[in-house]
Structure formats: C-alpha cells, structure tokens
Design a protein around this motif. Structure first.
Motif, short mmCIF file in Angstrom:
data_model
loop_
_atom_site.label_atom_id
_atom_site.label_comp_id
_atom_site.label_asym_id
_atom_site.label_seq_id
_atom_site.Cartn_x
_atom_site.Cartn_y
_atom_site.Cartn_z
N LYS A 66 42.29 33.26 31.47
CA LYS A 66 42.12 32.49 30.04
C LYS A 66 42.40 30.98 30.32
CE LYS A 66 41.75 36.09 27.36
NZ LYS A 66 40.70 36.27 26.40
N GLU A 67 43.48 30.52 30.98
CA GLU A 67 43.59 29.18 31.09
C GLU A 67 43.12 28.60 32.22
OE1 GLU A 67 47.85 28.22 30.95
OE2 GLU A 67 48.20 29.92 29.62
N VAL A 68 42.95 29.16 33.44
CA VAL A 68 42.23 28.54 34.43
C VAL A 68 40.59 28.51 34.14
CG1 VAL A 68 41.75 28.49 37.03
CG2 VAL A 68 43.93 28.52 35.82
N GLY A 69 40.19 29.81 33.66
CA GLY A 69 38.63 30.02 33.56
C GLY A 69 38.12 30.67 34.43
N LEU A 70 38.74 31.48 35.39
CA LEU A 70 38.20 32.62 36.41
C LEU A 70 37.71 33.63 35.63
CD1 LEU A 70 40.97 32.20 39.28
CD2 LEU A 70 38.80 30.89 38.86
N THR A 71 36.71 34.27 36.08
CA THR A 71 36.23 35.83 35.79
C THR A 71 37.50 36.67 36.50
OG1 THR A 71 35.06 36.25 37.66
CG2 THR A 71 34.06 35.17 35.97
N GLN A 72 37.69 37.88 35.89
CA GLN A 72 38.58 38.85 36.37
C GLN A 72 38.33 39.04 37.73
OE1 GLN A 72 40.21 41.87 33.77
NE2 GLN A 72 39.81 43.37 35.48
N GLU A 73 37.19 39.28 37.98
CA GLU A 73 36.90 39.53 39.46
C GLU A 73 37.29 38.28 40.56
OE1 GLU A 73 34.62 40.00 37.05
OE2 GLU A 73 34.94 42.18 37.02
N GLU A 74 37.14 36.79 39.88
CA GLU A 74 37.55 35.92 40.71
C GLU A 74 38.76 35.79 40.87
OE1 GLU A 74 33.76 33.09 39.71
OE2 GLU A 74 35.47 32.94 38.29
N ALA A 75 39.60 36.01 39.79
CA ALA A 75 40.98 36.22 39.76
C ALA A 75 41.67 37.06 40.82
CB ALA A 75 41.57 36.28 38.16
N LEU A 76 41.11 38.20 40.81
CA LEU A 76 41.96 39.33 41.45
C LEU A 76 41.38 39.01 43.06
CD1 LEU A 76 40.81 42.39 39.52
CD2 LEU A 76 43.11 41.44 40.07
N GLU A 77 40.16 38.33 43.41
CA GLU A 77 40.03 37.97 44.71
C GLU A 77 40.85 36.82 45.17
OE1 GLU A 77 38.45 37.68 48.45
OE2 GLU A 77 38.31 39.14 47.00
N VAL A 78 41.04 35.93 44.36
CA VAL A 78 42.16 34.78 44.61
C VAL A 78 43.34 35.49 44.86
CG1 VAL A 78 43.35 32.71 43.74
CG2 VAL A 78 40.79 32.88 43.44
N ILE A 79 43.98 36.06 44.27
CA ILE A 79 45.17 36.99 44.51
C ILE A 79 45.32 37.52 45.60
CG2 ILE A 79 46.80 38.61 43.65
CD1 ILE A 79 46.01 37.87 40.74
N ARG A 80 44.23 38.44 45.91
CA ARG A 80 43.98 39.07 47.26
C ARG A 80 44.22 38.12 48.51
NH1 ARG A 80 40.83 42.80 44.45
NH2 ARG A 80 38.94 41.81 44.27
N ARG A 81 43.49 36.98 48.39
CA ARG A 81 43.53 35.98 49.66
C ARG A 81 44.94 35.56 49.69
NH1 ARG A 81 39.34 31.89 48.23
NH2 ARG A 81 39.24 32.71 46.15
N GLY A 82 45.87 35.57 48.42
CA GLY A 82 47.13 34.83 48.72
C GLY A 82 47.03 33.60 48.56
#
Length: 82
Positions: A66-82
């Motif tokens: 919501k705040e950064v503007g990533l899609t859910q898939e992008e957000a989960l990928e960013v988290i996985r990458r750490g």
C-alpha cells in the motif's frame, strides 16, 4: 487463512526497504520517527521503536504494497531476497 507475508523484526524490514533504495531522511526532535526516502518512490514515515520485537504480517504487507506501491508478488520477492 494465513498471510503469505511474514512477521519481521523492525531492522529486517528496514533492510528490505534499503534494498529498494530507501535511506534515512530527516528525524523528528525525539528521534523515534524517521522519514525514509528513495528516488522514484513515496516517502515513508517510520516509527522506529527498539522495544518492538516484531511487525505483524498485515503491517509488513501494508507498508510494502500500500505505501511503497509494490505488487504483492514483487513485495514477496523482495522479502525472499532479504
């Protein structure tokens, strides 16, 4: 139904945001609130409290999607990458 987003420690989420280009801007006078800024992304007001041991999955999703503007898939990928 469980969330695909994990709970995170505040420093972990700051690391994820740093990976998106966010860095610390200004602070309030007390020092607990920080503006995080990244080129081409919205500014985020971060209430940093060392005593908070975990940020819940709903809040992690709200910040990244919501705040950064990533899609859910992008957000989960960013988290996985750490």
């Amino acid at each position: 139904m469980s969330s695909p987003f994990p709970a995170m420690k505040p420093r972990q989420l700051l690391k994820v945001l740093a990976g998106l280009g966010y860095g610390e801007g200004s602070r309030d006078a007390g020092g607990s609130h920080r503006w995080l800024e990244a080129p081409g992304r919205p500014r985020l007001l971060w209430a940093f409290h060392e005593s908070v041991t975990s940020i819940g999955p709903v809040v992690v999703r709200r910040i990244l999607v919501k705040e950064v503007g990533l899609t859910q898939e992008e957000a989960l990928e960013v988290i996985r990458r750490g």
